[in-house]
Design an enzyme around this catalytic site. Structure first.
Site, PDB file in Angstrom:
ATOM      1  CG  HIS A 251      -1.748  -1.123   1.527  1.00 42.89           C
ATOM      2  ND1 HIS A 251      -2.927  -1.369   0.857  1.00 42.89           N
ATOM      3  CD2 HIS A 251      -1.618  -2.125   2.429  1.00 42.89           C
ATOM      4  CE1 HIS A 251      -3.484  -2.473   1.332  1.00 42.89           C
ATOM      5  NE2 HIS A 251      -2.712  -2.954   2.270  1.00 42.89           N
TER       6      HIS A 251
HETATM    7  O1  RIB Z   1      -5.138  -0.022   4.983  1.00 48.24           O
HETATM    8  C1  RIB Z   1      -3.754  -0.035   4.697  1.00 48.24           C
HETATM    9  C2  RIB Z   1      -3.044   1.002   5.508  1.00 48.24           C
HETATM   10  O2  RIB Z   1      -3.213   0.709   6.889  1.00 48.24           O
HETATM   11  C3  RIB Z   1      -1.521   1.011   5.280  1.00 48.24           C
HETATM   12  O3  RIB Z   1      -1.023   2.309   5.485  1.00 48.24           O
HETATM   13  C4  RIB Z   1      -1.009   0.099   6.355  1.00 48.24           C
HETATM   14  O4  RIB Z   1       0.334   0.408   6.739  1.00 48.24           O
HETATM   15  C5  RIB Z   1      -1.942   0.435   7.483  1.00 48.24           C
HETATM   16  O5  RIB Z   1      -1.444   1.603   8.120  1.00 48.24           O
END
Ligand code: RIB
Ligand code: CA
Length: 318
Positions: A247
């Site tokens: 992500h």
């Molecule tokens: O939903 C994904 C996000 O939530 C990413 O930033 C992961 O590191 C968590 O913080």
């Protein structure tokens, strides 16, 4: 000879988290393009005591014990903290054991660092890159509203629309943890680039991509491969996918190669009232309302290009 562009000044606000770690490493490996003024930790995936520790571990791994790391909010503005040890493990960087960091945490609070930095630099020259809950950013905007028009842009990981939620059926984790903070940021008027699950779920690791990290033969490559091995087990089990979504590095990759990504400039509003849909990013993708566009909402990426960039840049680190 076209003069090289000056590196873009950024602050990374983060809750490491294995994917946060890869984002920080990508930024620190890209010094021609990015000048990381500081890294601010926020409570999110794991409590603040761990996110600030983990941020320092990642800086040392990158060979950057000189990087300034600050601790910020240990809880959302109005709510109790929700964490994600089920995804990231008890330490937030589960996978291989790592020693405690030697580098110091800065004494200044992260929120004051964000304010001071934006006031010290000319308007429009500092970009904020939040990749965790938006608590620190919102607190800075509330404490010093005069900094809001000085922010060049916010490139954040958070939200979901077509991909729906990952922590509830309606909400993505970063927005869900502090929806009031997200509302402040999304209503601030600062130009936003949003990397929601709609695009990050297309940034999936694979055996070949993880082995490419490991094949670097560096400590960075070994750690990123081990962290990814740990991090992907949750998503693979939940979604039945071949790999896990990386992500947070999508934000840094966008700053480095925006053409890897595509999306729409639309209105995105945050649900804060309903227990059922708290933290939902209500994205007007089909422009069916008269709500003014406030975000470039990214829906797609060139995944091959993304992983090629990641691999090429991470290989620069020790
Ligand atoms: O939903 C994904 C996000 O939530 C990413 O930033 C992961 O590191 C968590 O913080
Ligand atoms: Ca994160």
């Amino acid at each position: 000879m076209v003069p090289a562009m000056a590196p873009r000044k950024i602050i990374i606000d983060t809750d490491p988290g294995q994917d946060d770690a890869v984002a920080i490493l990508l930024a620190l490996a890209s010094r021609e393009e990015l000048d990381v003024l500081g890294i601010t930790a926020v409570a999110g995936n794991v409590p603040l005591a761990l996110t600030q520790r983990n941020a320092r571990i990642v800086c040392e791994l990158a060979g950057r014990p000189d990087m300034r790391v600050f601790a910020g909010a240990d809880a959302p503005i109005h709510r109790a903290l929700v964490t994600a040890e089920h995804v990231h493990g008890k330490t937030g960087l589960d996978g291989p054991p790592v020693p405690d960091p030697d580098m110091d945490l800065q004494a200044q609070n992260a929120v004051d660092f964000i304010i001071e930095t934006l006031m010290e630099h000319p308007p429009g020259t500092v970009t904020l890159v939040p990749i965790g809950p938006l608590t620190n950013i919102a607190l800075a905007f509330e404490k010093a509203p005069e900094i809001v028009p000085r922010v060049a842009e916010i490139v954040l990981m958070g939200g979901a629309y077509f991909e729906v939620g990952n922590i509830t059926p309606a909400a993505e984790f970063n927005i869900y943890v502090d929806p009031e903070a997200a509302e402040i940021v999304f209503k601030s008027g600062v130009p936003l680039v949003v990397m929601p699950l709609d695009v990050t779920h297309k940034a999936l690791t694979s055996r070949a991509r993880v082995e490419a990290f490991r094949a670097m033969g560096t400590e960075t490559g070994r750690m990123v491969a081990a962290w990814t091995d740990f991090f992907e087990r949750f998503d693979m089990e939940k979604y039945g996918s071949e790999g896990a979504p990386l992500h947070d590095p999508c934000t840094i990759a966008y700053l480095l190669k925006p053409d890897l990504f595509s999306g729409r400039h639309i209105n995105v509003a945050i649900e804060t009232q309903s227990d059922l849909t708290r933290g939902m990013t209500v994205a007007d993708w089909w422009r069916v309302t008269d709500r003014a566009p406030n975000a470039m909402f990214i829906g797609d990426l060139d995944a091959e290009g993304y992983f090629a960039l990641l691999t090429e840049r991470l290989a620069r680190l020790p």
